[in-house]
Scaffold this active site. Structure first.
Site, PDB file in Angstrom:
ATOM      1  N   GLU A 171       0.811  -1.204   0.000  1.00  0.00           N
ATOM      2  CA  GLU A 171       0.000   0.000   0.000  1.00  0.00           C
ATOM      3  C   GLU A 171       0.853   1.267   0.000  1.00  0.00           C
ATOM      4  O   GLU A 171       0.519   2.238  -0.659  1.00  0.00           O
ATOM      5  CB  GLU A 171      -0.923  -0.002   1.221  1.00  0.00           C
ATOM      6  CG  GLU A 171      -2.068   0.958   1.033  1.00  0.00           C
ATOM      7  CD  GLU A 171      -2.833   1.187   2.317  1.00  0.00           C
ATOM      8  OE1 GLU A 171      -2.629   0.412   3.266  1.00  0.00           O
ATOM      9  OE2 GLU A 171      -3.600   2.141   2.362  1.00  0.00           O
ATOM     10  N   ASP A 172       1.935   1.262   0.776  1.00  0.00           N
ATOM     11  CA  ASP A 172       2.648   2.518   1.001  1.00  0.00           C
ATOM     12  C   ASP A 172       4.008   2.636   0.323  1.00  0.00           C
ATOM     13  O   ASP A 172       4.665   3.660   0.443  1.00  0.00           O
ATOM     14  CB  ASP A 172       2.893   2.716   2.514  1.00  0.00           C
ATOM     15  CG  ASP A 172       1.593   2.912   3.267  1.00  0.00           C
ATOM     16  OD1 ASP A 172       0.584   3.210   2.596  1.00  0.00           O
ATOM     17  OD2 ASP A 172       1.582   2.767   4.491  1.00  0.00           O
TER      18      ASP A 172
END
Ligand code: MN
Length: 740
Positions: free
Chosen positions: A97-98
């Site tokens: 996600e990051d």
């Protein structure tokens, strides 16, 4: 005034490197002893990848980001008892996600299992939780992933727990949002999964964020009473300890105070003072038994405890012979202490204790994977079943599901003596649906303990239930009033929809036949004209009414037809007194239909609730009361409670576009006191599109003013523009909508 340039923080990178390594070593120690060389290698690989991926990121607190995944992985190992695969996945949980890492990268490096878990975790956090109705939709999503691999939700819970433990560095709004979500979703889930410690910690941390003063007050008072409590406990357990030692038991005795949140809840719901609840606590006796002696040992301990203290006969709970659905096993009794105080004593083996503390995941270590899977499966199956239904609406679903989450369980038996767990308050009909959906559908009554009872009969612990069925029986709308399990509700709704679909076909054919007989065209226009004339709200409504013989086309004189078009006057609705239940049933029964506020056609009695002052544009729902329907805002402080406890009485509601109607709304604001500020603010309010002020009051103290205004506005947008205007006044520092 120009802002001072922000100083670039200086980090001691060498020190941080040390920290990271020491935390990593702590994680390895926390992973249980049965870790193999391969396991260690997997964890090291995940750690290195995560470290590299997050190397340039920091948390809000300024700490290196990698602290977070390490901590989450450690919670997974230490507090949930998960194995190496989950620990590796936890280390990687934020990478896709990051960071630049992709799901394919993860699959290539770690294989399918880890990849599926990461995918699930990314999906859960990819959604943003902005409104409560979105929360409902997200709840569904979370459960959907849960149904795929339960490890996803366990890691998510660990992630949430760590975020809650490190909430201070967040802004106040973020804190509140995260804390509400935690109470709404994660704490109940942890409870359902049997993770009691995590559940209480999540609740306590949420309370600390939401009501810091109250939390610290309770915490402080608990501390103050601690020495008295400790003295009482040691005196209470002294004779038990001696007797157990004499019998040569290996054991541990703990005195456990209640969690701060549960004390708060008790004070709130039972309207009692702190003094009346604080000293309620449980004594727990944990025996180290051989597996085959567990049960006998627990009863032996029970016998020793009750040699010293008188037990309350109606408060004996044997969850050893019959464990709870989430795997909880324990023997509970409540005994009278010499001081005249009731004390709960929980007796269990070491294994039972670990299952109770860490949930079903702990079964991995004691039972084979297969048995564990069985325990989990019955719950997951129910969730899958509900999720599989395309017609179920998210909010209904959450209400149904939460209803089941919060309830205590009862144990009832089939005629053959097979045990079934149901939520407390379940009816014979719930039981029938629990056995099989076909048995539920055809249920006409039941025999409870050999006595004939109606299907609405509420069941009690220990009842033996025999379902009576008839092939002719069909589910009815009123059945929804006396089932409480999500499964039964869902199956009944499904059957009702099916019936309606069939009815609609019958009705449509009748209408088509009639149109043909009258020489009118079979088109949507004619059907709409006919529906209008017969006071049906839609073509489908017309079909149903005809199929149910509430409307009779044959009794109608043949209308005039011009160029194939029906000539019929619009129907006039008689001002009849309809029972609220009928109206509600009609509206709830029509799939996808909603109470439209401001629409006279629905002849529905509704009032805007005074507790949250909804105005058009707000997200709202209707709540059925004996006096009619109350419209609440979805984020009304009472909403969660109403929705979770009275799902049956909720109707969907929306606003009928813009209206000239005005609604009362309150705004509260504060700021720096200045000459003429009152005048300026009142001017703004009254010049904003003819806002009509009902009341305004100002208070000023030590150079700070606080103001409250109640004004009539058209809708949420209108109110918003007013709030914005007030914000633009330089002296005003805070503006918010108030409920009272
Ligand atoms: Mn995270």
């Amino acid at each position: 005034m120009p802002k001072p340039a922000e100083a670039t923080p200086v980090y001691d990178l060498e020190e941080e490197k040390e920290q990271i390594l020491s935390r990593y070593r702590g994680l390895l120690r926390a992973v249980r002893g049965d870790r193999t060389t391969d396991g260690t290698r997997l964890i090291r690989k995940a750690f290195n990848i995560a470290l590299e991926a997050h190397k340039d990121q920091r948390r809000k607190s300024g700490e290196p980001y990698i602290y977070h995944p390490i901590a989450v992985a450690r919670i997974c190992a230490e507090e949930i008892g998960l194995g190496v695969t989950s620990v590796a996945a936890a280390l990687l949980h934020d990478t896709v996600e990051d960071t630049d890492l992709t799901l394919e990268d993860v699959r290539d490096m770690f294989g399918d299992t880890v990849c599926t878990i990461i995918d699930g975790l990314t999906k859960i956090s990819g959604v943003n939780w902005q409104t409560d109705s979105m929360q409902a939709e997200n709840f569904r999503k979370v459960l959907l992933t849960l149904a795929q691999d339960v490890r996803v939700i366990l890691i998510k819970l660990a992630d949430r727990l760590h975020n809650m433990r490190t909430l201070e560095s967040m802004s106040r709004e973020k804190q509140l949002k995260i804390a509400s979500e935690t109470l709404f979703l994660y704490a109940p889930l942890a409870h359902r999964l049997g993770l009691y410690n995590i559940k209480s910690e999540l609740e306590d941390l949420s309370l600390r964020a939401k009501e810091p003063a109250l939390y610290h007050d309770i915490e402080h008072r608990l501390k103050k009473g601690e020495s008295v409590r400790k003295r009482f406990i040691s005196r209470f357990i002294l004779p038990i300890r001696e007797a157990l030692e004499k019998e040569q038991f290996e054991f541990e005795i703990k005195g456990r105070p209640k969690s701060i949140y549960s004390i708060y809840q008790k004070m709130l719901t039972k309207h009692v003072t702190f003094e009346e609840v604080y000293d309620l606590f449980a004594i727990r006796i944990i025996v180290d038994s051989k597996p085959e002696l567990e049960k006998a040992d627990c009863w032996k301990v029970y016998s020793i405890v009750t040699d010293f203290y008188q037990p309350s006969p109606d408060r004996l709970r044997d969850w050893i012979s019959m464990p709870k659905a989430n795997g909880y096993e324990s023997l509970h009794t409540t005994v009278m202490s010499p001081g005249g105080k009731w004390v709960e004593v929980q007796i269990r083996s070491r294994r039972m204790d670990q299952v109770a503390e860490m949930g079903l995941a702990a079964h991995y270590r004691y039972k084979g994977e297969e048995e564990h899977a069985n325990a989990m499966d019955s719950m997951l199956n129910r969730i899958r079943e509900i999720l599989a239904d395309p017609g179920s609406n998210a909010l209904d679903f959450v209400n149904d599901f939460k209803l089941n989450l919060f309830n205590d369980e009862i144990m009832v038996f089939t005629p053959k003596g097979e045990m079934r767990n149901l939520p407390a308050g379940s009816s014979a009909l719930d039981f029938a649906f629990d056995i099989h959906s076909q048995i539920g559908r055809h249920c006409i009554g039941a025999k409870v303990n050999h006595k004939l009872v109606p299907l609405s009969q509420a069941l009690r612990n220990g009842d033996q239930v025999e379902v009576i069925t008839s092939r002719k029986q069909q589910p009815k709308a009123e059945w929804l009033n006396y089932v409480m399990t999500a499964r039964a509700r869902h199956k009944i709704k499904q059957a009702l929809r099916e019936q309606k679909r069939k009815l609609a076909i019958v009705g449509r054919e009748a209408v088509q036949r009639k149109l043909r007989a009258w020489g009118a065209k079979l088109n949507a226009e004619n059907i709409a004209i006919l529906a209008d004339h017969l006071l049906a709200t839609s073509p489908t409504d017309l079909y149903w009414q005809i199929a149910r013989e509430q409307k009779d086309l044959d009794a109608m004189p043949a209308p005039a037809v011009k160029n194939g078009r029906l000539i019929l006057p619009k129907g006039v609705r008689p001002k009849e007194e309809r029972r609220l239940e009928e109206i509600v049933a009609e509206i709830r029964g029509t799939q996808g239909s909603t109470l439209t506020i401001g629409d006279e056609l629905q002849s529905m009695e509704y009032k805007l609730s005074p507790c949250c002052h909804p105005i058009p544009g707000d997200d709202v729902f209707g709540f059925i009361t004996p006096e009619g329907i109350r419209i609440h805002r979805v984020n009304c402080p009472n909403a969660v409670q109403l929705m979770s406890n009275f799902a049956m009485r909720i109707v969907k509601a929306r606003w009928k576009g813009k209206d000239s109607v005005e609604f009362l709304a309150g705004i509260q604001f504060s700021g720096i006191d200045a000459v003429g500020i009152v005048n300026r603010i009142t001017t703004i309010i009254s010049h904003e599109n003819n806002v009509n002020m009902r009341s305004i009051n100002f208070e000023s103290k030590d150079g700070i003013f606080e103001g409250k205004v109640m004004a009539y506005v058209h809708d949420a947008e209108h109110l918003h523009s007013l709030v914005e205007k007030l914000r633009s006044v330089p002296e005003v520092r805070r503006v918010e909508r108030i409920d009272h």
